[in-house]
Design an enzyme around this catalytic site. Structure first.
Site, PDB file in Angstrom:
ATOM      1  N   LYS A  67     -40.552-109.367 -58.940  1.00 49.51           N
ATOM      2  CA  LYS A  67     -40.417-108.229 -58.017  1.00 49.51           C
ATOM      3  C   LYS A  67     -41.236-108.434 -56.734  1.00 49.51           C
ATOM      4  CE  LYS A  67     -37.600-106.638 -60.934  1.00 49.51           C
ATOM      5  NZ  LYS A  67     -37.645-105.816 -62.099  1.00 49.51           N
TER       6      LYS A  67
HETATM    7  C1  PLP Z   1     -36.913-105.432 -63.429  1.00 46.16           C
HETATM    8  C2  PLP Z   1     -36.180-104.167 -63.622  1.00 46.16           C
HETATM    9  C3  PLP Z   1     -36.611-103.207 -64.544  1.00 46.16           C
HETATM   10  C4  PLP Z   1     -37.690-103.480 -65.554  1.00 46.16           C
HETATM   11  O1  PLP Z   1     -38.936-103.759 -65.010  1.00 46.16           O
HETATM   12  P1  PLP Z   1     -40.115-104.203 -65.999  1.00 46.16           P
HETATM   13  O2  PLP Z   1     -41.340-103.986 -65.179  1.00 46.16           O
HETATM   14  O3  PLP Z   1     -39.852-105.627 -66.330  1.00 46.16           O
HETATM   15  O4  PLP Z   1     -40.061-103.328 -67.179  1.00 46.16           O
HETATM   16  C5  PLP Z   1     -35.960-101.997 -64.596  1.00 46.16           C
HETATM   17  N1  PLP Z   1     -34.921-101.736 -63.794  1.00 46.16           N
HETATM   18  C6  PLP Z   1     -34.446-102.639 -62.916  1.00 46.16           C
HETATM   19  C7  PLP Z   1     -33.303-102.265 -62.044  1.00 46.16           C
HETATM   20  C8  PLP Z   1     -35.063-103.893 -62.810  1.00 46.16           C
HETATM   21  O5  PLP Z   1     -34.568-104.801 -61.969  1.00 46.16           O
END
Ligand code: PLP
Length: 381
Positions: free
Chosen positions: A187
């Site tokens: 992210k």
């Molecule tokens: C990455 C992601 C998540 C989950 O994030 P985590 O921190 O890994 O739990 C949830 N929703 C979307 C759209 C994502 O891309």
């Protein structure tokens, strides 16, 4: 074309000496789990997004679960979620006993719209969860309008949207009851793993604080620190999704680098957009000033003469990593069994989408290499 020697991954986090130093300070301190550094990170994050409250969580997934629990979502309720998202958006309400209904996405933006959400609503709909896909904000005015008219809560899965703006203001700052971010290494900023919830309502904030730690309201670190009596009470049961000061130490440094990261992401995305503009076989993503460019997702169209899997293999052979965001959730075994709703645009995008490498550390020559590879493969050379 000349194949590069080393593999270009599709994503890569960026951590430096400052993060190392910040972690070391916490490591050598008397408290390493949820404590004052997490507190400071939450305050800085809330200020950045423009909400009074922020609650750090062990992941965005955990945060989504906490939000659904705190909002009282459960058996008998329906929650509308995008057909094209990571399963976490759907799993959170389902784990609490609710039913999910999948809304189609717009093929160009890959975001849900008022028009795609509306047919999914009925008297049992308790909440709508939206995803600002790839960092492009959904049309929040019209979606918020719809939710207000129907008395339905709006939740933002903002995993892609740290730095995303709508009408010049950060998403999560003004529209939804709660907005949940991710700090997974893919992210826009990372803490290893981690997430953050932002919200306006003080009562919701209090409930989230309980959902974070067993349903227990007392801040353990304050009691220990002050030498207080470590009594506790439990108002209702919850799981444990708290965030640690070790993670927060990284997060505070990363938050300070967010603007520079996102600026570099934007440069790379704009380079892709201009270099790939004339290439036949590709549908390019929508641009916008408020885009956080978490991902650069292109769709292979009919002119491409190659299917997605073949394209990914060819790119791999040329040492380029490619992601898939996403397979439609309602085509995954569990959801397919119970949800027959047709979402043609999500289905089409889910079959043809590929995410090109995009991360701040990418060099201009890496971007050019990816473009050359795509032209080479789609040009049939
Ligand atoms: C990455 C992601 C998540 C989950 O994030 P985590 O921190 O890994 O739990 C949830 N929703 C979307 C759209 C994502 O891309």
């Amino acid at each position: 074309m000349n194949k590069r020697e080393d593999f270009l991954p599709f994503c890569r986090h960026q951590l430096g000496k400052e993060e190392e130093q910040a972690v070391l300070e916490v490591l050598q301190s008397a408290w390493i789990t949820t404590g004052p550094v997490t507190d400071a990170f939450e305050r800085e994050f809330a200020a950045r997004v423009g909400t009074p409250h922020a609650v750090a969580a062990s992941s965005c997934t955990g945060g989504l679960f906490m939000v659904c629990q705190a909002l009282g979502i459960g058996p008998g309720d329906e929650v509308v979620v995008p057909a094209l998202t990571w399963p976490a958006t759907a799993n959170a309400p389902v784990m609490l006993g609710a039913k999910v209904v999948f809304a189609d996405v717009d093929y160009k933006t890959l975001c849900v719209t008022r028009e795609s959400i509306e047919p999914c609503l009925n008297d049992d709909t308790k909440a709508v969860a939206i995803v600002h896909f790839a960092g492009l904000s959904c049309e929040l005015d019209s979606i918020t309008g719809l939710c207000r008219e129907r008395g339905i809560m709006l939740i933002e899965d903002s995993a892609h949207a740290l730095g995303s703006k709508y009408n010049g203001r950060h998403v999560g700052g003004q529209y939804a009851v709660a907005s949940v971010y991710s700090f997974h290494p893919i992210k826009n900023i990372t803490t290893g793993e981690g997430g953050m919830i932002t919200c306006h309502d003080a009562a919701l904030y209090e409930k989230l604080s309980l959902c974070k730690f067993h349903g227990i309201s007392r801040d353990a670190w304050k009691a220990y620190k002050g030498g207080g009596i470590p009594l506790y009470d439990l108002e209702w049961p919850a799981l444990k999704f708290n965030f640690t000061d070790l993670q927060a130490a990284i997060g505070r440094v990363q938050l300070g680098r967010l603007d520079a990261f996102n600026e570099r992401r934007r440069q790379i995305a704009r380079c892709y957009l201009s270099e790939l503009a004339g290439v036949s076989g590709l549908d390019l993503p929508a641009d916008s000033d408020g885009h956080a460019w978490h991902l650069f997702v292109v769709k292979l169209n009919k002119q491409a003469q190659i299917q997605r899997d073949g394209f990914i293999c060819r790119m791999r052979e040329l040492n380029v990593g490619i992601g898939i965001h996403f397979l439609p959730v309602n085509e995954l075994t569990f959801y397919k069994k119970q949800n027959p709703l047709v979402t043609p645009h999500a289905e089409k995008a889910g079959r043809t989408c590929v995410s090109l490498p995009l991360y701040p550390m990418m060099q201009d020559r890496d971007v050019c290499y990816v473009v050359d590879c795509i032209k080479h493969i789609l040009g049939g050379q």
